[in-house]
Design an enzyme around this catalytic site. Structure first.
Site, PDB file in Angstrom:
ATOM      1  N   LYS A  42       0.812  -1.199   0.000  1.00  0.00           N
ATOM      2  CA  LYS A  42       0.000   0.000   0.000  1.00  0.00           C
ATOM      3  C   LYS A  42       0.850   1.256   0.000  1.00  0.00           C
ATOM      4  CE  LYS A  42      -3.112  -2.132   3.374  1.00  0.00           C
ATOM      5  NZ  LYS A  42      -3.620  -2.015   4.768  1.00  0.00           N
ATOM      6  N   GLY A  43       2.082   1.143   0.510  1.00  0.00           N
ATOM      7  CA  GLY A  43       2.882   2.329   0.793  1.00  0.00           C
ATOM      8  C   GLY A  43       3.110   3.256  -0.393  1.00  0.00           C
ATOM      9  N   ASP A 102      14.370  -0.902   1.625  1.00  0.00           N
ATOM     10  CA  ASP A 102      15.026  -1.048   2.921  1.00  0.00           C
ATOM     11  C   ASP A 102      16.111  -2.121   2.763  1.00  0.00           C
ATOM     12  OD1 ASP A 102      15.539  -1.599   5.625  1.00  0.00           O
ATOM     13  OD2 ASP A 102      13.513  -1.177   6.239  1.00  0.00           O
TER      14      ASP A 102
HETATM   15  C1  PRP Z   1       7.501  -1.765   2.659  1.00  0.00           C
HETATM   16  C2  PRP Z   1       7.863  -1.071   1.349  1.00  0.00           C
HETATM   17  C3  PRP Z   1       8.505  -2.160   0.560  1.00  0.00           C
HETATM   18  C4  PRP Z   1       9.167  -3.008   1.622  1.00  0.00           C
HETATM   19  C5  PRP Z   1      10.617  -2.651   1.672  1.00  0.00           C
HETATM   20  O1  PRP Z   1       6.274  -2.414   2.503  1.00  0.00           O
HETATM   21  O2  PRP Z   1       6.728  -0.564   0.696  1.00  0.00           O
HETATM   22  O3  PRP Z   1       7.573  -2.917  -0.180  1.00  0.00           O
HETATM   23  O4  PRP Z   1       8.554  -2.709   2.867  1.00  0.00           O
HETATM   24  O5  PRP Z   1      11.308  -3.480   2.584  1.00  0.00           O
HETATM   25  P1  PRP Z   1      12.563  -4.344   2.179  1.00  0.00           P
HETATM   26  O6  PRP Z   1      13.420  -3.544   1.236  1.00  0.00           O
HETATM   27  O7  PRP Z   1      13.247  -4.594   3.492  1.00  0.00           O
HETATM   28  O8  PRP Z   1      12.085  -5.622   1.541  1.00  0.00           O
HETATM   29  P2  PRP Z   1       5.435  -3.009   3.727  1.00  0.00           P
HETATM   30  O9  PRP Z   1       5.720  -4.477   3.837  1.00  0.00           O
HETATM   31  O10 PRP Z   1       5.674  -2.175   4.945  1.00  0.00           O
HETATM   32  O11 PRP Z   1       3.928  -2.894   3.244  1.00  0.00           O
HETATM   33  P3  PRP Z   1       3.014  -1.596   2.925  1.00  0.00           P
HETATM   34  O12 PRP Z   1       3.635  -0.902   1.731  1.00  0.00           O
HETATM   35  O13 PRP Z   1       1.674  -2.177   2.594  1.00  0.00           O
HETATM   36  O14 PRP Z   1       2.987  -0.723   4.147  1.00  0.00           O
END
Ligand code: PRP
Length: 179
Positions: A42-43, A102
């Protein structure tokens, strides 16, 4: 909600400028090509909706929802598709649109998954990058801001599903996440 904020890292105005810059780069690079932006929910939803407005060539859009298995704050590298794209990626140039890279594990998995389909090309775009946290070797073609290794919220990004609606990007006060 604003009382929980420690420091604003990027104002709405600063974000807008960066989004316009990335949109221009994409418009220049993909002129004359069949481009599809794939938003990773969703982010990335707020970034996606501003980015598509900053692109001045024809573009298709689609959405995926992916979540990593395991602990909520640590990416496991194994990604579960909760929703895939509705349209075919065949013969199209794909850009995966992320809010944040990340560890890079999610994006690495998604790039590999999409590169196994019949797209012409698959690249990635992220508004925010936490290079200190990277464990996966992943190449991101379009990047906005580098950020420190702290909890950040706003402009689509949540902490415990809140704060996504803030128009800016900020760090949270430690007491909010229980330190
Ligand atoms: C966040 C972001 C990426 C992921 C990055 O999504 O949108 O998809 O984490 O992390 P990484 O590089 O360590 O793999 P999240 O899982 O928080 O879901 P959201 O976007 O729905 O909040």
């Amino acid at each position: 909600m604003n009382n929980d904020i420690k420091e604003i890292l990027f104002t709405k105005n600063e974000i807008d400028k960066m989004v316009v810059k990335i949109g221009k780069q994409i418009s220049d690079d993909y002129k004359g090509k069949d481009l599809m932006l794939v938003c990773v929910l969703k982010g990335a939803n707020m970034f996606m909706s501003d980015l598509m407005k900053a692109i001045d060539i024809p573009v298709e859009i689609d959405f995926i929802s992916a979540s990593s298995y395991g602990h909520s704050t640590i990416s496991s590298g194994v990604v579960k598709f909760l929703k895939d794209v509705d349209s075919s990626v065949e013969n199209k140039h794909i850009i995966l649109v992320e809010d944040l890279v990340d560890t890079g594990l999610t994006l690495k998995y998604l790039l590999k998954n999409f590169r196994n389909r019949d797209a012409v090309s698959v690249e990635a775009c992220t508004l925010l990058d936490k290079p200190e946290r990277r464990t996966a070797d992943v190449l991101v073609k379009y990047k906005g801001f580098n950020i420190p290794d702290e909890f950040i919220v706003g402009y689509g990004i949540d902490y415990a599903e809140k704060y996504r609606n803030l128009p800016y990007i900020a760090t949270l006060k430690p007491e909010v996440y229980g330190e």
